[in-house]
Design an enzyme around this catalytic site. Structure first.
Site, PDB file in Angstrom:
ATOM      1  N   GLY A 166      -6.032  -0.054 -16.764  1.00  5.86           N
ATOM      2  CA  GLY A 166      -5.455  -0.051 -15.426  1.00  5.86           C
ATOM      3  C   GLY A 166      -6.231  -1.013 -14.542  1.00  5.86           C
ATOM      4  O   GLY A 166      -5.707  -2.016 -14.067  1.00  5.86           O
ATOM      5  N   SER A 167      -7.542  -0.736 -14.393  1.00 11.32           N
ATOM      6  CA  SER A 167      -8.381  -1.587 -13.535  1.00 11.32           C
ATOM      7  C   SER A 167      -8.491  -3.006 -14.077  1.00 11.32           C
ATOM      8  O   SER A 167      -8.408  -3.979 -13.337  1.00 11.32           O
ATOM      9  CB  SER A 167      -9.803  -1.011 -13.434  1.00 11.32           C
ATOM     10  OG  SER A 167      -9.775   0.303 -12.978  1.00 11.32           O
TER      11      SER A 167
ATOM     12  N   THR B 157       5.464   3.825 -11.245  1.00  7.08           N
ATOM     13  CA  THR B 157       6.096   4.554 -10.145  1.00  7.08           C
ATOM     14  C   THR B 157       7.572   4.173 -10.044  1.00  7.08           C
ATOM     15  O   THR B 157       7.914   2.986 -10.109  1.00  7.08           O
ATOM     16  CB  THR B 157       5.364   4.237  -8.825  1.00  7.08           C
ATOM     17  OG1 THR B 157       4.006   4.649  -8.965  1.00  7.08           O
ATOM     18  CG2 THR B 157       5.988   4.963  -7.638  1.00  7.08           C
TER      19      THR B 157
ATOM     20  N   THR C 246      -8.780   0.972  -7.914  1.00  9.31           N
ATOM     21  CA  THR C 246      -9.546   2.173  -7.526  1.00  9.31           C
ATOM     22  C   THR C 246     -10.549   1.825  -6.422  1.00  9.31           C
ATOM     23  O   THR C 246     -10.827   0.645  -6.151  1.00  9.31           O
ATOM     24  CB  THR C 246     -10.335   2.719  -8.735  1.00  9.31           C
ATOM     25  OG1 THR C 246     -11.291   1.721  -9.132  1.00  9.31           O
ATOM     26  CG2 THR C 246      -9.448   3.068  -9.916  1.00  9.31           C
TER      27      THR C 246
ATOM     28  N   GLU D 121      -3.382   1.061  -7.333  1.00 12.36           N
ATOM     29  CA  GLU D 121      -3.495  -0.292  -6.719  1.00 12.36           C
ATOM     30  C   GLU D 121      -4.945  -0.741  -6.564  1.00 12.36           C
ATOM     31  O   GLU D 121      -5.328  -1.318  -5.551  1.00 12.36           O
ATOM     32  CB  GLU D 121      -2.769  -0.333  -5.377  1.00 12.36           C
ATOM     33  CG  GLU D 121      -1.283  -0.196  -5.585  1.00 12.36           C
ATOM     34  CD  GLU D 121      -0.459  -1.122  -4.744  1.00 12.36           C
ATOM     35  OE1 GLU D 121      -0.976  -2.138  -4.261  1.00 12.36           O
ATOM     36  OE2 GLU D 121       0.715  -0.812  -4.599  1.00 12.36           O
TER      37      GLU D 121
ATOM     38  N   ARG E 297      -1.878  -3.696  -0.601  1.00 12.95           N
ATOM     39  CA  ARG E 297      -2.992  -2.772  -0.313  1.00 12.95           C
ATOM     40  C   ARG E 297      -3.053  -2.325   1.145  1.00 12.95           C
ATOM     41  O   ARG E 297      -3.382  -1.168   1.419  1.00 12.95           O
ATOM     42  CB  ARG E 297      -4.327  -3.387  -0.766  1.00 12.95           C
ATOM     43  CG  ARG E 297      -4.536  -3.208  -2.246  1.00 12.95           C
ATOM     44  CD  ARG E 297      -5.807  -3.847  -2.788  1.00 12.95           C
ATOM     45  NE  ARG E 297      -5.792  -3.733  -4.246  1.00 12.95           N
ATOM     46  CZ  ARG E 297      -6.407  -4.545  -5.078  1.00 12.95           C
ATOM     47  NH1 ARG E 297      -7.111  -5.573  -4.612  1.00 12.95           N
ATOM     48  NH2 ARG E 297      -6.345  -4.365  -6.368  1.00 12.95           N
TER      49      ARG E 297
ATOM     50  N   PRO F  48      -1.323   2.187 -21.162  1.00 14.68           N
ATOM     51  CA  PRO F  48      -2.056   3.403 -21.527  1.00 14.68           C
ATOM     52  C   PRO F  48      -3.563   3.163 -21.668  1.00 14.68           C
ATOM     53  O   PRO F  48      -4.367   4.036 -21.361  1.00 14.68           O
ATOM     54  CB  PRO F  48      -1.446   3.802 -22.867  1.00 14.68           C
ATOM     55  CG  PRO F  48      -0.084   3.187 -22.866  1.00 14.68           C
ATOM     56  CD  PRO F  48      -0.177   1.934 -22.046  1.00 14.68           C
TER      57      PRO F  48
ATOM     58  N   GLY G  39      -9.902  27.533   6.571  1.00 14.26           N
ATOM     59  CA  GLY G  39     -10.562  28.606   5.806  1.00 14.26           C
ATOM     60  C   GLY G  39      -9.717  28.977   4.601  1.00 14.26           C
ATOM     61  O   GLY G  39      -9.136  28.108   3.950  1.00 14.26           O
ATOM     62  N   GLY G  40      -9.592  30.295   4.342  1.00 14.33           N
ATOM     63  CA  GLY G  40      -8.838  30.775   3.173  1.00 14.33           C
ATOM     64  C   GLY G  40      -7.394  30.306   3.183  1.00 14.33           C
ATOM     65  O   GLY G  40      -6.836  29.974   2.132  1.00 14.33           O
TER      66      GLY G  40
HETATM   67  C1  LIG Z   1       0.457   8.285  -9.711  1.00 16.88           C
HETATM   68  C2  LIG Z   1       0.138   6.912 -10.170  1.00 16.88           C
HETATM   69  C3  LIG Z   1       1.040   5.887  -9.928  1.00 16.88           C
HETATM   70  C4  LIG Z   1       0.782   4.594 -10.395  1.00 16.88           C
HETATM   71  N1  LIG Z   1       1.728   3.625 -10.238  1.00 16.88           N
HETATM   72  C5  LIG Z   1       1.552   2.429 -10.864  1.00 16.88           C
HETATM   73  C6  LIG Z   1       2.606   1.453 -10.867  1.00 16.88           C
HETATM   74  O1  LIG Z   1       3.668   1.652 -10.272  1.00 16.88           O
HETATM   75  N2  LIG Z   1       2.404   0.305 -11.553  1.00 16.88           N
HETATM   76  C7  LIG Z   1       1.252   0.041 -12.226  1.00 16.88           C
HETATM   77  O2  LIG Z   1       1.132  -1.024 -12.817  1.00 16.88           O
HETATM   78  N3  LIG Z   1       0.243   0.949 -12.236  1.00 16.88           N
HETATM   79  C8  LIG Z   1       0.374   2.126 -11.582  1.00 16.88           C
HETATM   80  N4  LIG Z   1      -0.639   3.060 -11.607  1.00 16.88           N
HETATM   81  C9  LIG Z   1      -1.851   2.789 -12.367  1.00 16.88           C
HETATM   82  C10 LIG Z   1      -3.066   2.614 -11.498  1.00 16.88           C
HETATM   83  O3  LIG Z   1      -3.021   1.380 -10.841  1.00 16.88           O
HETATM   84  C11 LIG Z   1      -4.314   2.788 -12.401  1.00 16.88           C
HETATM   85  O4  LIG Z   1      -4.385   4.158 -12.743  1.00 16.88           O
HETATM   86  C12 LIG Z   1      -5.566   2.325 -11.722  1.00 16.88           C
HETATM   87  O5  LIG Z   1      -5.564   0.933 -11.552  1.00 16.88           O
HETATM   88  C13 LIG Z   1      -6.814   2.717 -12.503  1.00 16.88           C
HETATM   89  O6  LIG Z   1      -6.699   2.371 -13.839  1.00 16.88           O
HETATM   90  P1  LIG Z   1      -7.027   3.444 -14.995  1.00 16.88           P
HETATM   91  O7  LIG Z   1      -6.338   4.697 -14.635  1.00 16.88           O
HETATM   92  O8  LIG Z   1      -6.735   2.806 -16.284  1.00 16.88           O
HETATM   93  O9  LIG Z   1      -8.559   3.713 -14.857  1.00 16.88           O
HETATM   94  P2  LIG Z   1      -9.718   2.860 -15.559  1.00 16.88           P
HETATM   95  O10 LIG Z   1      -9.504   1.429 -15.305  1.00 16.88           O
HETATM   96  O11 LIG Z   1      -9.827   3.318 -16.959  1.00 16.88           O
HETATM   97  O12 LIG Z   1     -10.970   3.361 -14.737  1.00 16.88           O
HETATM   98  C14 LIG Z   1     -11.545   4.660 -14.944  1.00 16.88           C
HETATM   99  C15 LIG Z   1     -12.709   4.807 -13.972  1.00 16.88           C
HETATM  100  O13 LIG Z   1     -13.679   3.768 -14.226  1.00 16.88           O
HETATM  101  C16 LIG Z   1     -13.884   3.006 -13.041  1.00 16.88           C
HETATM  102  N5  LIG Z   1     -14.106   1.607 -13.414  1.00 16.88           N
HETATM  103  C17 LIG Z   1     -13.279   0.792 -14.103  1.00 16.88           C
HETATM  104  N6  LIG Z   1     -13.831  -0.427 -14.233  1.00 16.88           N
HETATM  105  C18 LIG Z   1     -15.024  -0.397 -13.578  1.00 16.88           C
HETATM  106  C19 LIG Z   1     -16.058  -1.334 -13.342  1.00 16.88           C
HETATM  107  N7  LIG Z   1     -15.962  -2.593 -13.780  1.00 16.88           N
HETATM  108  N8  LIG Z   1     -17.139  -0.938 -12.645  1.00 16.88           N
HETATM  109  C20 LIG Z   1     -17.234   0.340 -12.176  1.00 16.88           C
HETATM  110  N9  LIG Z   1     -16.281   1.279 -12.360  1.00 16.88           N
HETATM  111  C21 LIG Z   1     -15.189   0.922 -13.057  1.00 16.88           C
HETATM  112  C22 LIG Z   1     -12.608   3.190 -12.224  1.00 16.88           C
HETATM  113  O14 LIG Z   1     -12.829   2.934 -10.843  1.00 16.88           O
HETATM  114  C23 LIG Z   1     -12.292   4.645 -12.514  1.00 16.88           C
HETATM  115  O15 LIG Z   1     -13.098   5.467 -11.707  1.00 16.88           O
HETATM  116  C24 LIG Z   1      -0.429   4.333 -11.077  1.00 16.88           C
HETATM  117  C25 LIG Z   1      -1.354   5.358 -11.276  1.00 16.88           C
HETATM  118  C26 LIG Z   1      -1.089   6.635 -10.835  1.00 16.88           C
HETATM  119  C27 LIG Z   1      -2.108   7.722 -11.087  1.00 16.88           C
END
Ligand SMILES: Cc1cc2nc3c(=O)[nH]c(=O)nc-3n(C[C@H](O)[C@H](O)[C@H](O)COP(=O)(O)OP(=O)(O)OC[C@H]3O[C@@H](n4cnc5c(N)ncnc54)[C@H](O)[C@@H]3O)c2cc1C
Length: 393
Positions: free
Chosen positions: A130-131, A157, A364, A362, A242, A127, A338-339
C-alpha cells in the site's frame, strides 16, 4: 492575505451543509450498522451537483477548485465520514484523468461522469503493498497498441459499484517507479472481477473491495500514463486529494467537538454540569483550537493547489495534522461522554471508529512524516546561518 470565503463559496458550503443534514445525517447510523453501500445518497449527491466537484467546466463539470471541494466534504463528513469517503471517491478516481488525461479521454470519460450517474474508483494498492507504491506487482504487458493487465488490487473504495477504475500497473516490478503506467479500466471489460465488500472497523458505509484483473485488454485510447509516467501521476493525484482527506478529518472532528460541548453542558456530576469543571473546559479548548488549526492547514494546501503551486508538502502537513486531530478529538469526545461514549447510543462512538481511517489511507501518517522529514532536513531553506558556521565567541 485573505481568509474570508467568497459569496459563492459560502453558498456552496450552505448547500453542502443542508444536504448533509437532510440526506446524510438521518441515515448515517443505519448504513453503519448494515454496512450497505449508500447508493441512493450518492445518487442524490450527483443529482444535486455535489459529486465530481473537480471536473472542469470545459467537460461539463462544476469546475470547482480544491478549496470548494474541501468545503463540501467537511460538511458531508461532519454528518457521516463513511458516506463522505464514498461521495468524494469520484474525485479521487477522476483526478488522474483531470491531471494526466488527453483531451479525447477527458471529453469521453469526464463528460460521461457529469451526464450520467457513474462511479469511478482509484487503484494503486494491492494485497501485498500500500505505502510502497513503486513496489506494485500488478502487470501491464504491451501487445501491439494494447496493454494486457494481470494482478490484484485491494482496498478499492467504491470498487464493487464502480463503472470505471483508474488502475496503476507495472510493465516490470524490477523497474520500480520507472515501470508504472496508468489505465482507465471499464469494469465491464472481460477479465475484471469486483470482489465482495470487506467488513471494516469504521467508515462502514464506504464500499471496500478487492479487484482481480485477469488478461484484461486495455485499448490504446484508455492508456492514461505511459510506463514511467504513472508513478508521478499517482503522486500528483495524492497532492490534490490529500487536502480533502484533511477536510474529511476536520468535519469528523468538528462534529465530535460539537457533540462533546452539547453533552458537557447537560450532563451533571457532583451537582453541577460537567462543563463547569475546568478539566472538561480545557479538553474542549484543545478540541476547538485543533479543529481550527487543521482547517487552516487544509485550506492552505487546497489554495496552493488551486493557484497551480506545488502543494506536495502543504498537503502532507494538512493530511497528517488533521488526521491526528480527528483521532484526538474523537477520543476526548468519548472521554467527555464517560460510559455513554462507549455505547452506540451517541454518535461519538461511530466518529471515533470512522476517524482512524484518516491516519491510514492515501498515505499513512508515517509516510506523511517521512515526506516532511525529508523536506525539512534536505530542502527546507533555513533563515538563520548554520550553528556550525557562526562565530560563537
Ligand atoms: C478503508 C480503506 C480504503 C482504501 N481505499 C483505497 C483506494 O480506493 N485505492 C487504493 O489504491 N488504496 C486504498 N486503500 C489502501 C491504503 O491506501 C493503504 O492501506 C495504505 O496506503 C497503507 O498501505 P498498507 O495497508 O499496505 O500498509 P503498509 O504499507 O504495509 O504499512 C504498514 C505499516 O508500516 C508503516 N510503514 C510502511 N512503510 C514505512 C516506512 N518506510 N517507514 C516507516 N513506516 C512504514 C505504515 O505507515 C503502516 O503503519 C484503502 C485502505 C483502506 C483501509
Amino acid at each position: 492575505m485573505e481568509f474570508n470565503l467568497t459569496v459563492q463559496q459560502k453558498e456552496l458550503q450552505r448547500k453542502a451543509r443542508e444536504f448533509a443534514i437532510r440526506e446524510v445525517l438521518p441515515v448515517a447510523r443505519k448504513y453503519d450498522e448494515s454496512e450497505e453501500f449508500p447508493l441512493p445518497v450518492i445518487k442524490k449527491a450527483w443529482e444535486e451537483g455535489l459529486l465530481n466537484l473537480g471536473i472542469p467546466k470545459k467537460y461539463g463539470g462544476p469546475g470547482y477548485g480544491l478549496l470548494e471541494s474541501c468545503l463540501v466534504v467537511e460538511e458531508i463528513s461532519s454528518a457521516c465520514p463513511g458516506i463522505a469517503t464514498s461521495v468524494f471517491d469520484n474525485n479521487l478516481g477522476a483526478e488522474p484523468i483531470v491531471i494526466g488525461g488527453n483531451d479525447e479521454q477527458k471529453e469521453r470519460i469526464l463528460r460521461e461522469l457529469v451526464n450520467e450517474f457513474k462511479l469511478i474508483a482509484f487503484a494503486t494498492s494491492e494485497p501485498t503493498m500500500g505505502s510502497d507504491v513503486a513496489g506494485m506487482k500488478c502487470r501491464a504487458e504491451k501487445e501491439g497498441d494494447e496493454y494486457i493487465l494481470n494482478g490484484s488490487k485491494f482496498w478499492i473504495t467504491n470498487g464493487g459499484y464502480a463503472d470505471y477504475i483508474t488502475v496503476f500497473a507495472t510493465i516490470d516490478p524490477e523497474k520500480m517507479h520507472k515501470g508504472i503506467a496508468a489505465f482507465i479500466v471499464d469494469t465491464k471489460t472481460e477479465g475484471v472481477r469486483l470482489g465482495k465488500h470487506i467488513p471494516k472497523l469504521g467508515q462502514r458505509s464506504s464500499n471496500t473491495v478487492a479487484v482481480s484483473l485477469k488478461n484484461v485488454r486495455i485499448p490504446k485510447e484508455n492508456v492514461l500514463a505511459k510506463p514511467g509516467r504513472g508513478f508521478v501521476l499517482a503522486m500528483q493525484t495524492f497532492a490534490h486529494t490529500r487536502p480533502a482527506i484533511g477536510a474529511f478529518a476536520v468535519g469528523c472532528a468538528r462534529s465530535a467537538m460539537e457533540y462533546a460541548i452539547d453533552y458537557a453542558n447537560k450532563r451533571e456530576a457532583f451537582g453541577r454540569p460537567i462543563g463547569n469543571y475546568q478539566i472538561i473546559q480545557h479538553k474542549i479548548a484543545e478540541m476547538y483550537k485543533n479543529v481550527e488549526a487543521a482547517r487552516l492547514l487544509t485550506h492552505k494546501a487546497a489554495w496552493e493547489a488551486d493557484q497551480g503551486m506545488d502543494n506536495n508538502i502543504s498537503s502532507s502537513i494538512a493530511k497528517a495534522f488533521a488526521s491526528d486531530v480527528a483521532m484526538e478529538v474523537t477520543t476526548e469526545a468519548i472521554q467527555i461522554y464517560g460510559g455513554y461514549g462507549y455505547l452506540r447510543t451517541y454518535p461519538v462512538e461511530k466518529l471515533f471508529r470512522d476517524a482512524k481511517l484518516y491516519q491510514i489511507y492515501e498515505g499513512t501518517s508515517e509516510i506523511q512524516r517521512i515526506i516532511l522529514a525529508r523536506h525539512a532536513m534536505k530542502r527546507y531553506e533555513h533563515a538563520m546561518p548554520s550553528v556550525f558556521k557562526r562565530d560563537r565567541t
